[in-house]
Design a protein around this motif. Structure first.
Motif, short mmCIF file in Angstrom:
data_model
loop_
_atom_site.label_atom_id
_atom_site.label_comp_id
_atom_site.label_asym_id
_atom_site.label_seq_id
_atom_site.Cartn_x
_atom_site.Cartn_y
_atom_site.Cartn_z
N VAL A 48 -25.93 -57.82 43.43
CA VAL A 48 -26.18 -56.70 44.34
C VAL A 48 -27.45 -55.92 43.97
O VAL A 48 -27.69 -54.84 44.49
CB VAL A 48 -24.98 -55.72 44.40
N LEU A 49 -28.26 -56.48 43.07
CA LEU A 49 -29.52 -55.80 42.73
C LEU A 49 -30.43 -55.76 43.96
O LEU A 49 -30.43 -56.68 44.76
CB LEU A 49 -30.24 -56.55 41.60
N ASP A 50 -31.18 -54.69 44.06
CA ASP A 50 -32.10 -54.53 45.17
C ASP A 50 -33.35 -55.39 44.95
O ASP A 50 -34.20 -55.08 44.12
CB ASP A 50 -32.49 -53.04 45.27
N ARG A 51 -33.44 -56.47 45.72
CA ARG A 51 -34.54 -57.41 45.54
C ARG A 51 -35.89 -56.83 45.90
O ARG A 51 -36.94 -57.36 45.55
CB ARG A 51 -34.30 -58.67 46.38
N ASN A 52 -35.89 -55.73 46.66
CA ASN A 52 -37.17 -55.12 47.05
C ASN A 52 -37.67 -54.09 46.05
O ASN A 52 -38.76 -53.56 46.21
CB ASN A 52 -37.02 -54.45 48.43
N SER A 53 -36.86 -53.81 45.04
CA SER A 53 -37.28 -52.83 44.05
C SER A 53 -38.44 -53.41 43.23
O SER A 53 -38.44 -54.60 42.90
CB SER A 53 -36.10 -52.50 43.12
N PRO A 54 -39.46 -52.57 42.94
CA PRO A 54 -40.58 -53.08 42.13
C PRO A 54 -40.14 -53.53 40.74
O PRO A 54 -40.81 -54.33 40.10
CB PRO A 54 -41.54 -51.89 42.05
N ASP A 55 -39.01 -53.01 40.28
CA ASP A 55 -38.52 -53.37 38.94
C ASP A 55 -37.56 -54.55 38.97
O ASP A 55 -36.96 -54.90 37.95
CB ASP A 55 -37.77 -52.18 38.31
N TYR A 56 -37.38 -55.15 40.13
CA TYR A 56 -36.33 -56.17 40.29
C TYR A 56 -36.38 -57.26 39.22
O TYR A 56 -35.39 -57.55 38.56
CB TYR A 56 -36.41 -56.81 41.68
N LYS A 57 -37.58 -57.82 39.02
CA LYS A 57 -37.70 -58.94 38.08
C LYS A 57 -37.31 -58.54 36.67
O LYS A 57 -36.58 -59.26 35.99
CB LYS A 57 -39.14 -59.48 38.08
N GLN A 58 -37.80 -57.38 36.27
CA GLN A 58 -37.53 -56.91 34.92
C GLN A 58 -36.03 -56.62 34.72
O GLN A 58 -35.43 -57.02 33.73
CB GLN A 58 -38.34 -55.64 34.65
N ILE A 59 -35.46 -55.95 35.73
CA ILE A 59 -34.03 -55.60 35.62
C ILE A 59 -33.18 -56.87 35.60
O ILE A 59 -32.22 -56.99 34.84
CB ILE A 59 -33.62 -54.67 36.78
N LYS A 60 -33.58 -57.84 36.43
CA LYS A 60 -32.83 -59.10 36.48
C LYS A 60 -32.90 -59.83 35.13
O LYS A 60 -31.89 -60.34 34.63
CB LYS A 60 -33.40 -59.99 37.60
N THR A 61 -34.09 -59.85 34.54
CA THR A 61 -34.26 -60.51 33.24
C THR A 61 -33.41 -59.83 32.18
O THR A 61 -32.74 -60.50 31.37
CB THR A 61 -35.74 -60.48 32.80
N GLU A 62 -33.40 -58.49 32.20
CA GLU A 62 -32.60 -57.74 31.23
C GLU A 62 -31.12 -57.99 31.44
O GLU A 62 -30.35 -58.13 30.49
CB GLU A 62 -32.91 -56.24 31.33
N ASN A 63 -30.73 -58.00 32.69
CA ASN A 63 -29.34 -58.25 33.05
C ASN A 63 -28.89 -59.62 32.53
O ASN A 63 -27.83 -59.75 31.92
CB ASN A 63 -29.21 -58.15 34.58
N GLU A 64 -29.74 -60.64 32.73
CA GLU A 64 -29.39 -61.99 32.28
C GLU A 64 -29.28 -62.07 30.76
O GLU A 64 -28.39 -62.72 30.22
CB GLU A 64 -30.43 -63.00 32.78
N ALA A 65 -30.21 -61.37 30.08
CA ALA A 65 -30.19 -61.38 28.61
C ALA A 65 -28.92 -60.72 28.08
O ALA A 65 -28.30 -61.18 27.13
CB ALA A 65 -31.43 -60.67 28.07
N LEU A 66 -28.54 -59.62 28.75
CA LEU A 66 -27.34 -58.90 28.32
C LEU A 66 -26.09 -59.75 28.59
O LEU A 66 -25.17 -59.80 27.77
CB LEU A 66 -27.27 -57.56 29.07
N GLU A 67 -26.08 -60.42 29.73
CA GLU A 67 -24.94 -61.31 30.02
C GLU A 67 -24.79 -62.36 28.91
O GLU A 67 -23.69 -62.60 28.41
CB GLU A 67 -25.12 -62.01 31.38
#
Ligand SMILES: [Zn+2]
Length: 288
Positions: free
Chosen positions: A184-203
């Protein structure tokens, strides 16, 4: 990289508990991180699938209410490799921690009601005196709410020195929370890529901790473990080892399940599927 599984302990007033390993006595260094600001795509109708369930806190003895999913209205869509059950429209895992808003005692639903006398004492000493009261979602829990509630449960599990299986199960569900949030992350957010990468690392960090905890639990505890029989637990170990790239452990556990006389045909089928995936992945690695 945000791989610290205790990242929100400080926000809960429980920074001291972020010290040290979740499963062992020796201490590890601590990395702190502010929670990422995520614009969530709100699931319409989520609040309609919830009700306020009454609890009495076994630690402070106060009555409180906790948001709970109405059974039967949420639909099971699929079961993922590591046994995560994906429901629609609401991600049920978000509601799997019961948290006392008064004293800060929190645990997964299945463990909430029966802490031992010693555990209650430890929670009072290490959680209740430092706990900074939080306000959770009025109508439903966002992933930010859920992550904080799980962090609180993790801090409690550490404080009360819960069994390895309970801590491992908590880490597994925290990994599922990260996966649910990623959808449910907002794909249009300028931080999307960074947040996604952090999310995956935390998972990944949570999955690694879950694996470590279940390996310890398998050596010391009996069954059922977190509601699972032995072959299911062994299958889960194989799946977790596969997820974190430990193909040797994954293969070993796959063989254990396939040789087991008590494994159901359902779990054997899942194990064979996993075995194929392991073989495929290892083959690809050999080519590259
Ligand atoms: Zn309480």
């Amino acid at each position: 990289m945000a791989t610290d599984i205790f990242s929100d302990f400080g926000n809960l007033g429980l920074g001291d508990l972020a010290q040290g390993d979740l499963f062992a006595e020796p201490e590890r260094e601590e990395v702190k991180k502010a929670p990422a600001v995520v614009k969530e795509v709100v699931q319409l109708g989520e609040k309609d699938l919830l009700f306020d369930k009454s609890y009495t806190c076994p630690v402070c003895e106060n009555a409180f209410k906790n948001k709970t999913i109405r059974t039967g209205k949420n639909r099971l869509m699929r079961i993922e490799r590591d046994l995560r059950q994906v429901y629609t429209p609401v991600d049920q895992v978000k509601y799997d921690v019961v948290a006392c808003p008064i004293c800060g005692y929190a645990a997964l639903t299945r463990y909430f009601n029966n802490p031992t006398r010693m555990q209650i004492e430890n929670v009072r000493k290490q959680i209740c005196v430092n706990y900074r009261p939080q306000i959770w979602g009025e109508e439903y829990y966002t992933y930010e709410d859920a992550k904080l509630r799980f962090q609180l449960a993790l801090a409690n599990a550490k404080a009360k020195m819960a069994k390895s299986s309970e801590k491992a199960y908590l880490c597994l569900k925290m990994a599922w929370i990260m996966r649910g949030e990623r959808d449910v992350l907002d794909r249009n957010s300028p931080d999307y890529k960074q947040i996604k990468t952090e999310n995956e690392a935390l998972e990944k960090s949570f999955l690694k901790n879950a694996l470590e905890g279940f390996v310890l639990a398998r050596q010391k505890e009996g069954y059922p473990m977190c509601g699972m029989d032995e072959p299911t637990t062994d299958y889960l170990l194989a799946a977790l080892a596969f997820e974190v790239g430990d193909y040797q452990t994954a293969s070993k556990m796959v063989s254990t399940v396939l040789l087991s006389h008590s494994a159901s045909s359902h779990i054997k089928d899942k194990t064979r599927e996993l075995k194929d995936e392991i073989v495929e992945t290892v083959k690809k690695m050999a080519v590259h």
